[in-house]
Scaffold this motif. Structure first.
Motif, PDB file in Angstrom:
ATOM      1  N   GLU A 155      43.510  43.064  47.635  1.00  0.00           N
ATOM      2  CA  GLU A 155      42.401  42.282  48.172  1.00  0.00           C
ATOM      3  C   GLU A 155      41.555  43.197  49.048  1.00  0.00           C
ATOM      4  OE1 GLU A 155      43.546  38.518  49.856  1.00  0.00           O
ATOM      5  OE2 GLU A 155      45.139  38.243  48.370  1.00  0.00           O
ATOM      6  N   CYS A 183      39.331  39.816  39.647  1.00  0.00           N
ATOM      7  CA  CYS A 183      39.879  38.579  39.084  1.00  0.00           C
ATOM      8  C   CYS A 183      39.707  37.359  39.985  1.00  0.00           C
ATOM      9  CB  CYS A 183      41.361  38.770  38.750  1.00  0.00           C
ATOM     10  SG  CYS A 183      42.362  39.348  40.121  1.00  0.00           S
ATOM     11  N   ALA A 184      39.297  37.553  41.234  1.00  0.00           N
ATOM     12  CA  ALA A 184      39.091  36.414  42.139  1.00  0.00           C
ATOM     13  C   ALA A 184      38.182  36.847  43.276  1.00  0.00           C
ATOM     14  CB  ALA A 184      40.426  35.905  42.688  1.00  0.00           C
ATOM     15  N   VAL A 191      37.542  29.756  46.561  1.00  0.00           N
ATOM     16  CA  VAL A 191      37.932  30.838  45.663  1.00  0.00           C
ATOM     17  C   VAL A 191      37.300  30.620  44.298  1.00  0.00           C
ATOM     18  CG1 VAL A 191      39.845  32.019  44.531  1.00  0.00           C
ATOM     19  CG2 VAL A 191      40.081  31.258  46.885  1.00  0.00           C
ATOM     20  N   ILE A 193      36.874  32.140  40.295  1.00  0.00           N
ATOM     21  CA  ILE A 193      37.270  33.067  39.233  1.00  0.00           C
ATOM     22  C   ILE A 193      35.968  33.527  38.587  1.00  0.00           C
ATOM     23  CG2 ILE A 193      38.572  33.380  37.110  1.00  0.00           C
ATOM     24  CD1 ILE A 193      40.323  32.807  39.554  1.00  0.00           C
ATOM     25  N   ALA A 383      44.682  30.579  46.441  1.00  0.00           N
ATOM     26  CA  ALA A 383      44.895  30.842  45.018  1.00  0.00           C
ATOM     27  C   ALA A 383      46.279  31.457  44.851  1.00  0.00           C
ATOM     28  CB  ALA A 383      43.812  31.770  44.466  1.00  0.00           C
ATOM     29  N   GLY A 409      39.200  27.671  36.424  1.00  0.00           N
ATOM     30  CA  GLY A 409      39.849  28.297  37.573  1.00  0.00           C
ATOM     31  C   GLY A 409      41.096  29.061  37.233  1.00  0.00           C
ATOM     32  N   VAL A 439      46.000  34.426  37.212  1.00  0.00           N
ATOM     33  CA  VAL A 439      45.423  34.068  38.505  1.00  0.00           C
ATOM     34  C   VAL A 439      44.901  32.641  38.400  1.00  0.00           C
ATOM     35  CG1 VAL A 439      43.609  34.561  40.181  1.00  0.00           C
ATOM     36  CG2 VAL A 439      44.845  36.435  39.097  1.00  0.00           C
ATOM     37  N   ALA A 441      43.125  29.374  40.648  1.00  0.00           N
ATOM     38  CA  ALA A 441      42.494  28.823  41.845  1.00  0.00           C
ATOM     39  C   ALA A 441      42.272  27.326  41.615  1.00  0.00           C
ATOM     40  CB  ALA A 441      41.170  29.511  42.125  1.00  0.00           C
TER      41      ALA A 441
END
Length: 453
Positions: A155, A183-184, A191, A193, A383, A409, A439, A441
């Motif tokens: 992140e 990816c996010a 959040v 995508i 997420a 998401g 992933v 969210a």
């Protein structure tokens, strides 16, 4: 599932909240009446006041028929005995919090076998490993790994002066090719995508996934510095600090520990190798920090038992141009304060522990065909990133990703095939025995088929 949690301290309460949110039937046990009243008023769970090793209390709570029994009191011995009693009564799976370093040596496997423990959890050890992961790439606010580090997710915070501010993802990929995937994105507590036309802005927190060997190159092309940590200063000499110091020393990173308690410092000196430097003094003193070489440290990790002190020390270190700070925070209400001050690497041992147990609970519910290998809470808990093992009869095999109808998401962010890590495109397919990183969210994913519409 029917789940019992013994011990409603900081970790226990996070577990109650997390497991109840997963729609499990949760029962809490604690010997403190005031704590139990607080649980009854604040959590959607059943609660009983009593000793977690008492047969009558365990029977009343339903230990005989529970699917998962978790003991997270402050006492290792109470946790082990409680799990042993529950197992003998009929509990299917038991998890004990065992945090004392003396109980986490070579005798741990013996105790697990004799007590029939399904899982042992050491919050401080988990937190120390999480901190070390973030130190491996200082530019990252957080780093998670999949399949023994074959794929890594980090992140990153886009600063106001970043060249990424105002850039669309498709333009970024076109100009700066690399084997990575954004990816996010978290923006204003939401959040997203993102798709190719998504435009990045300063203040965004982005999740980036890449193969371990490609991550440094990805950071280079994105303009994030990643100077290697050679010298770390740790504030506070608690259990987490000692675990972390041992990890850092194994990786040849210099360690200096500051703590105000002389007796604690003496104990740490006896426990750690001579290569670690231990200083007895109050780290709230700016003069002491400067005297001990704070500006020369590559990283400062503040792990005292006081959140406010951790925040202030980390903020001061950042003002002295220390490139990497990690701050331990257990109070949720202080997370926003820390982030507004620019502190982006925040660690909560209780949340790390809750993530590990929630992952285990979901794995118990899964079919054999869709086993959760890894689960991380990402983007400030808004997420999740999950790793699944895929077997031959899974409905998602041999279908190009561009033809899959995924839930909103949800994103397939990575594929691990044998020893190859793949950042997938639309023409890629998933094969039996692959491991897949998803992933999500907004949607809770319990098994791999849940990603489909």
């Amino acid at each position: 599932m029917n789940i019992i949690v013994v011990g409603c301290g900081k970790i226990g309460k996070v577990l109650l909240y997390s497991l109840a949110k997963e729609d499990h039937n949760v029962t809490a046990i604690d010997s403190n009446e005031l704590v139990i009243n607080d649980v009854r008023n604040g959590y959607d769970v059943m609660a009983y006041c009593g000793n977690g090793t008492s047969y009558s209390v365990l029977k009343k709570a339903g230990a005989e028929s529970c699917d998962l029994f978790i003991a997270v009191t402050a006492s290792d011995e109470l946790n082990m005995l409680s799990c042993f009693a529950a197992k003998r009564m009929g509990a299917k799976n038991t998890v004990a919090r065992i945090r004392n370093p003396e109980n986490n040596n070579s005798s741990l496997d013996f105790m697990k076998q004799q007590l029939e423990l399904s899982l042992t959890i050491n919050p401080e050890q988990l937190a120390a490993q999480t901190i070390y992961n973030s130190l491996k790439l200082p530019a990252a606010a957080k780093l998670e790994t999949f399949s023994r580090d074959q794929l890594e997710m980090i992140e990153l915070i886009i600063k106001p002066d970043s060249p990424l501010d105002g850039v669309a993802l498709k333009d970024l990929k076109r100009k700066r090719k690399g084997k990575y995937l954004v990816c996010a994105v978290m923006r204003d507590e939401s959040v997203i995508i993102p798709k190719g036309d998504f435009v990045l802005k300063s203040g965004d927190r982005i999740g980036l996934i890449a193969a371990e060997d490609d991550l440094s190159d990805a950071l280079d092309v994105l303009g994030f510095p990643h100077k290697k940590i050679k010298q770390a200063m740790i504030i506070g000499a608690g259990i987490t600090s000692r675990y972390l110091a041992k990890i850092l020393l194994r990786h040849r990173i210099g360690v200096k520990i500051l703590d105000a308690d002389a007796k604690v410092c003496e104990k740490v000196c006896e426990e750690l190798p001579a290569k670690a430097t231990v200083i007895c003094g109050n780290a709230m003193s700016q003069d002491l920090l400067m005297e001990e070489g704070l500006p020369n440290a590559d990283a400062l990790i503040s792990l005292t038992g006081r959140d406010e002190e951790n925040i202030l020390i980390s903020y001061y270190a950042m003002s002295q141009s220390v490139s990497k700070t990690v701050t331990k925070i257990n109070q949720d209400e202080l997370l926003g304060v820390a982030e507004k001050l620019g502190l982006d690497s925040l660690i909560s041992p209780r949340k790390v522990t809750a993530d590990a147990i929630v992952k285990y609970a979901r794995a118990l519910e899964n079919t054999l065909d869709n086993q959760i290998e890894t689960l991380y809470s990402i983007m400030g808990g808004n997420a999740e990133a999950l790793e699944f093992r895929v077997l031959s009869d899974s409905e998602i095999t041999n279908v190009p990703l561009k033809e899959m109808k995924l839930k909103k998401g949800v994103l397939i962010a990575g594929i691990i095939r044998a020893k190859e890590a793949i950042i997938p495109g639309g023409d890629d397919v998933i094969l039996p025995e692959d491991k897949v990183v998803v992933v999500s969210a907004g949607s809770q994913i319990y098994e791999l088929s849940d990603i489909m519409q």
